[in-house]
Scaffold this active site. Structure first.
Site, PDB file in Angstrom:
ATOM      1  CG  HIS A 101      -1.665  -1.739   1.411  1.00 28.64           C
ATOM      2  ND1 HIS A 101      -3.094  -1.506   0.828  1.00 28.64           N
ATOM      3  CD2 HIS A 101      -1.385  -2.212   2.644  1.00 28.64           C
ATOM      4  CE1 HIS A 101      -2.939  -2.633   1.798  1.00 28.64           C
ATOM      5  NE2 HIS A 101      -2.238  -3.504   2.357  1.00 28.64           N
TER       6      HIS A 101
HETATM    7  C1  BDR Z   1      -2.802   0.487   5.851  1.00 31.65           C
HETATM    8  O1  BDR Z   1      -2.715  -0.090   7.035  1.00 31.65           O
HETATM    9  C2  BDR Z   1      -1.129  -0.347   7.668  1.00 31.65           C
HETATM   10  O2  BDR Z   1      -0.944  -1.571   8.064  1.00 31.65           O
HETATM   11  C3  BDR Z   1       0.182  -0.351   5.888  1.00 31.65           C
HETATM   12  O3  BDR Z   1       1.032  -0.025   6.652  1.00 31.65           O
HETATM   13  C4  BDR Z   1      -1.157   0.551   5.096  1.00 31.65           C
HETATM   14  O4  BDR Z   1      -1.232   1.946   5.413  1.00 31.65           O
HETATM   15  C5  BDR Z   1      -3.035  -0.143   4.205  1.00 31.65           C
HETATM   16  O5  BDR Z   1      -5.159  -0.257   5.636  1.00 31.65           O
END
Ligand code: BDR
Ligand code: CA
Length: 361
Positions: A281
């Site tokens: 992400h």
């Molecule tokens: C987001 O949640 C976190 O666990 C990850 O780093 C990312 O930013 C994804 O939902």
């Protein structure tokens, strides 16, 4: 199209370097995003804000400082953010990111210090120092950014661009059935941030990458092996059949750290029934911040559900303009993951190789 003024920055040879400020809850994929920024010649990282999220804020600060040291980067200030979200007690995600946030990777205690000012002030100072030029990136809960906006309501017009990883648009959540992690941890801050951009004008809209987009960035063991090869440091490819926590065999310290971190993230995704893989992400958000052409967007008014007993933290895009509000976000709707991964592997691989070369001299 971006104007020349918005791309203005320090010239290094023919390379234009753009000032970048990043707010992270490091976090395995936040760590990958930071390394991507370190490896990107057009980014001049002017500050890192640490936000509580995946792990507590002190672990996030430690991870940020330790990653800078591992990568031989000096002169990038790291600031500590709020320990807690605006309203709710903090929830953390050690099951996803490991006990300290970097999976199985263990880095030496950093020797460098945090700034005297906090992360919200760091946002404001960076934006004022680079008016109209600063690229902001937020890949954790939006607590620091919301506090910064309370201190400097002109922030939306001071920034050249803002990219947020958060939310899930017409897509299931990863924390509740409808809510994404970063928004779910601090929904009030997310709501304040979206509200702050509601009258900022079309040219200042933040880019928002939700799970509907970022879950296309699927890192596999094969891609991770390509990264190790690009760094000139091949390692045994990871497999779902490996014993849990098997240590990386890569000779390159950065590749070893990323592989040890990523192994934990692969195991988490596997336990969730998603396969032996991981969603990148935050690195996708970092890449888009430096090259907005990686993604296709749709403008929409966005808001956050704060009161629903089943839907708190849900992000809603009013595609059909039933609220009668102007768009306050550009929502990422399409990406070609192969282009992103080619760039990620080329940049981070070359950076890791250079780092190793320098450390051997
Ligand atoms: C987001 O949640 C976190 O666990 C990850 O780093 C990312 O930013 C994804 O939902
Ligand atoms: Ca994150």
């Amino acid at each position: 199209m971006l104007t020349l003024r918005r791309w203005a920055g320090e010239h290094v040879g023919v390379q234009v370097r753009q000032p970048v400020f990043v707010d992270v809850d490091t976090g395995v994929d936040d760590a990958m995003a930071l390394v991507y920024l370190f490896a990107s010649p057009e980014a001049e990282l002017v500050g890192i804000a640490s936000t509580a999220g995946n792990v507590g804020v002190d672990d996030v600060c430690r991870n940020n400082l330790a990653l800078l040291e591992l990568c031989g980067i000096t002169g990038v200030p790291v600031s500590r953010g709020s320990e807690v979200p605006l309203v709710e007690p903090l929830r953390t995600a050690e099951d996803t990111h490991g006990p300290q946030g970097l999976g199985y990777a263990r880095l030496p205690d950093p020797t460098t210090e945090l700034t005297d000012h906090d992360a919200a002030q760091a946002w404001v100072c960076a934006a004022r120092e680079h008016p109209g030029e600063l690229i902001g990136i937020a890949t954790g809960p939006l607590t620091n950014l919301a506090l910064a906006l309370r201190a400097e309501p002109a922030l939306p017009r001071l920034l050249a661009r803002l990219v947020i990883m958060g939310g899930a648009f017409d897509y299931r959540g990863n924390t509740t059935p409808v809510a994404e992690w970063n928004v779910s941890v601090d929904p009030e801050s997310a709501a304040e941030v979206f509200a702050a951009w509601s009258d900022s004008g079309a040219e200042h809209l933040p880019i928002v990458l939700g799970l509907n987009l970022t879950e296309h960035a699927v890192l596999t063991p094969q891609l991770l092996s390509r990264l190790a090869d690009a760094a000139g440091s091949p390692s045994t490819p990871m497999s779902v059949r490996d014993p849990r926590g098997t240590a990386s065999t890569a000779a390159n310290p950065l590749i070893r750290t990323l592989e040890d971190a990523m192994r934990f993230y692969f195991e988490f995704h596997h336990d969730q029934g998603e396969g032996y893989l991981a969603h990148l992400h935050d690195p996708l958000a970092a890449a888009v911040a430096l090259d907005t052409a990686l993604v296709r967007y749709r403008p929409a008014p966005v808001d956050v559900e704060l009161t629903g007993t089943l839907t708190r933290g849900m992000t809603i895009a009013d595609w059909s303009h039933r609220w009668g509000r102007e768009p306050n976000a550009l929502i990422g709707v399409e990406v070609d993951p192969a282009v992103f991964f080619d760039r990620f592997i080329a940049r981070v691989g070359a950076f890791a190789a250079r780092l190793d070369e320098v450390s051997r001299r």
